[in-house]
Enzyme design. Structure first.
Site, PDB file in Angstrom:
ATOM      1  N   GLY A   1       1.174  -1.988   4.136  1.00 43.90           N
ATOM      2  CA  GLY A   1       1.763  -0.664   3.960  1.00 43.90           C
ATOM      3  C   GLY A   1       2.972  -0.503   4.842  1.00 43.90           C
TER       4      GLY A   1
ATOM      5  CG  ASP B   1      -4.867   2.673   0.780  1.00 39.00           C
ATOM      6  OD1 ASP B   1      -5.853   1.920   0.780  1.00 39.00           O
ATOM      7  OD2 ASP B   1      -3.727   2.306   1.104  1.00 39.00           O
TER       8      ASP B   1
ATOM      9  CG  HIS C   1      -9.215   0.498  -0.398  1.00 40.86           C
ATOM     10  ND1 HIS C   1      -8.568   0.393   0.823  1.00 40.86           N
ATOM     11  CD2 HIS C   1     -10.548   0.549  -0.115  1.00 40.86           C
ATOM     12  CE1 HIS C   1      -9.474   0.384   1.790  1.00 40.86           C
ATOM     13  NE2 HIS C   1     -10.672   0.488   1.247  1.00 40.86           N
TER      14      HIS C   1
ATOM     15  CG  ASP D   1      -6.138  -2.520   3.167  1.00 39.23           C
ATOM     16  OD1 ASP D   1      -5.079  -2.262   3.768  1.00 39.23           O
ATOM     17  OD2 ASP D   1      -6.723  -1.692   2.429  1.00 39.23           O
TER      18      ASP D   1
ATOM     19  CG  HIS E   1      -3.859  -1.474  -1.664  1.00 36.44           C
ATOM     20  ND1 HIS E   1      -5.011  -2.181  -1.932  1.00 36.44           N
ATOM     21  CD2 HIS E   1      -4.178  -0.628  -0.651  1.00 36.44           C
ATOM     22  CE1 HIS E   1      -5.977  -1.794  -1.124  1.00 36.44           C
ATOM     23  NE2 HIS E   1      -5.499  -0.839  -0.340  1.00 36.44           N
TER      24      HIS E   1
ATOM     25  CG  MET F   1     -11.480  -2.159   5.154  1.00 36.70           C
ATOM     26  SD  MET F   1      -9.971  -1.896   4.203  1.00 36.70           S
ATOM     27  CE  MET F   1      -8.894  -1.114   5.415  1.00 36.70           C
TER      28      MET F   1
ATOM     29  CG  MET G   1     -11.127   3.869   1.869  1.00 37.94           C
ATOM     30  SD  MET G   1      -9.513   3.830   2.684  1.00 37.94           S
ATOM     31  CE  MET G   1      -8.458   3.760   1.260  1.00 37.94           C
TER      32      MET G   1
ATOM     33  CG  MET H   1      -7.970   7.646   1.878  1.00 39.71           C
ATOM     34  SD  MET H   1      -7.120   7.711   3.454  1.00 39.71           S
ATOM     35  CE  MET H   1      -6.409   6.061   3.520  1.00 39.71           C
TER      36      MET H   1
ATOM     37  N   GLY I   1      -8.454   4.762   6.803  1.00 39.95           N
ATOM     38  CA  GLY I   1      -8.128   6.173   6.950  1.00 39.95           C
ATOM     39  C   GLY I   1      -6.631   6.402   7.113  1.00 39.95           C
ATOM     40  CG  PHE I   2      -5.209   7.480   9.700  1.00 43.39           C
ATOM     41  CD1 PHE I   2      -4.704   8.714   9.291  1.00 43.39           C
ATOM     42  CD2 PHE I   2      -6.482   7.421  10.252  1.00 43.39           C
ATOM     43  CE1 PHE I   2      -5.465   9.868   9.437  1.00 43.39           C
ATOM     44  CE2 PHE I   2      -7.251   8.573  10.406  1.00 43.39           C
ATOM     45  CZ  PHE I   2      -6.738   9.805  10.003  1.00 43.39           C
ATOM     46  N   GLY I   3      -2.500   4.493   7.675  1.00 45.42           N
ATOM     47  CA  GLY I   3      -1.621   3.331   7.704  1.00 45.42           C
ATOM     48  C   GLY I   3      -1.130   3.112   9.130  1.00 45.42           C
ATOM     49  N   GLY I   4      -0.517   1.984   9.370  1.00 44.87           N
ATOM     50  CA  GLY I   4       0.155   1.736  10.641  1.00 44.87           C
ATOM     51  C   GLY I   4      -0.740   1.430  11.827  1.00 44.87           C
TER      52      GLY I   4
ATOM     53  CB  SER J   1      -0.893   0.009   1.240  1.00 42.64           C
ATOM     54  OG  SER J   1      -1.252   1.342   1.545  1.00 42.64           O
TER      55      SER J   1
HETATM   56  C1  DX5 Z   1      -6.130   2.042   5.451  1.00 45.04           C
HETATM   57  C2  DX5 Z   1      -5.703   1.581   4.092  1.00 45.04           C
HETATM   58  C3  DX5 Z   1      -4.651   0.572   4.079  1.00 45.04           C
HETATM   59  C4  DX5 Z   1      -3.397   0.981   4.794  1.00 45.04           C
HETATM   60  C5  DX5 Z   1      -2.713  -0.252   5.269  1.00 45.04           C
HETATM   61  O1  DX5 Z   1      -7.117   2.967   5.283  1.00 45.04           O
HETATM   62  O2  DX5 Z   1      -6.808   1.066   3.376  1.00 45.04           O
HETATM   63  O3  DX5 Z   1      -4.370   0.135   2.748  1.00 45.04           O
HETATM   64  O4  DX5 Z   1      -2.518   1.728   4.018  1.00 45.04           O
HETATM   65  O5  DX5 Z   1      -1.611   0.134   6.007  1.00 45.04           O
HETATM   66  P1  DX5 Z   1      -0.951  -0.835   7.055  1.00 45.04           P
HETATM   67  O6  DX5 Z   1      -0.521  -2.055   6.292  1.00 45.04           O
HETATM   68  O7  DX5 Z   1       0.177  -0.034   7.586  1.00 45.04           O
HETATM   69  O8  DX5 Z   1      -2.010  -1.159   8.068  1.00 45.04           O
HETATM   70 ZN    ZN Z   2      -6.375   0.052   1.401  1.00 47.65          ZN
END
Ligand code: DX5
Ligand code: ZN
Length: 232
Positions: free
Chosen positions: A202, A40, A71, A180, A38, A142, A73, A42, A147-150, A13
């Site tokens: 990600g 994202d 993806h 994801d 991938h 999901m 969102m 948003m 909304g956010f990575g990590g 991602s």
């Molecule tokens: C969250 C995203 C994911 C995200 C995953 O809203 O849809 O694709 O980037 O990030 P990690 O792998 O860090 O959870």
């Molecule tokens: Zn995603």
């Protein structure tokens, strides 16, 4: 493009990539063995964050031959299926939570020429999916709230994965399940044994170079976990 649920596919991602060097990051994960990129997308409404749109994706299209997986969102994905396909996207998924006329949205994506996917937030039940199985090419679960990575993986999603996997087998549908959120080498075996075959990662990849090592580990662990579980 055809997706095989018996193949473990790793989809980095870009949300956790260095946004000032996106093309270099894509090339680096491709060289590291990634299967899908991938993206994202948003809009600041469906999720509390904003990323990029078709013009940025179009500029990135030339740097790789890997499929682009968008993806979405966003609140009005129907409006953007065409522009994303024109920008070079090969797979588009829409959230079930935003779509009142889901079959119509999925048909539109296929009509434009991309594979159509449906995404479910962690708290959304899978039951409604039974009625749209002929309309999807992949299902994205999901394992964090988007909304956010990590963010940390939500363990309750493992049960949901098993339930969805059982539903697909019962209905004799070879539809790959993409997962994801909070996925990485630490839980690859567990999520693959529960039924996932497309793994989005990600932070697990971009925060832990060299990318080849982490992608390689995920593939290896995924393949081992899938043994004995694969579709006939
Ligand atoms: C969250 C995203 C994911 C995200 C995953 O809203 O849809 O694709 O980037 O990030 P990690 O792998 O860090 O959870
Ligand atoms: Zn995603």
């Amino acid at each position: 493009m055809v997706l095989d649920p018996n193949r473990i596919l790793i989809a980095p991602s870009l949300l956790s990539a260095d946004f000032s060097r996106l093309s270099d990051e894509i090339i680096a994960v491709e060289e590291g063995g990634a299967d899908i990129i991938h993206l994202d997308i948003m809009d600041g409404h469906f999720v509390p964050n904003i990323t990029v749109g078709p013009p940025v994706i179009a500029r990135l299209r030339d740097c790789t031959r890997l499929p682009f997986d968008a993806h979405l969102m966003i609140e009005d994905p129907d409006k953007y299926a065409g522009p994303f396909v024109d920008a070079g996207v090969n797979m588009i998924s829409v959230h079930i939570e935003t779509q009142v006329h889901l079959q119509r949205s999925l048909a539109l994506i296929r009509e434009k020429g991309a594979l159509a996917g449906v995404v479910l937030n962690p708290a959304t039940p899978i039951q409604g999916l039974r009625y749209i199985l002929d309309d999807v090419d992949f299902i994205l679960l999901m394992s964090v709230n988007p909304g956010f990575g990590g963010q940390a993986f939500i363990p309750a999603v493992l049960d949901k994965l098993r339930d969805l996997s059982a539903m697909l087998r019962q209905e004799r549908k070879r539809i790959p399940i993409e997962l994801d959120g909070g996925v990485g080498p630490g839980n690859t075996a567990e999520v693959v044994s529960a039924g996932a075959s497309i793994l989005v990662a990600g932070s697990a990849i971009f925060n832990h170079p060299p990318y080849r090592d982490v992608i390689g580990r995920m593939k290896e662990e995924g393949k081992m976990a899938q043994g004995g579980f694969a579709y006939a």
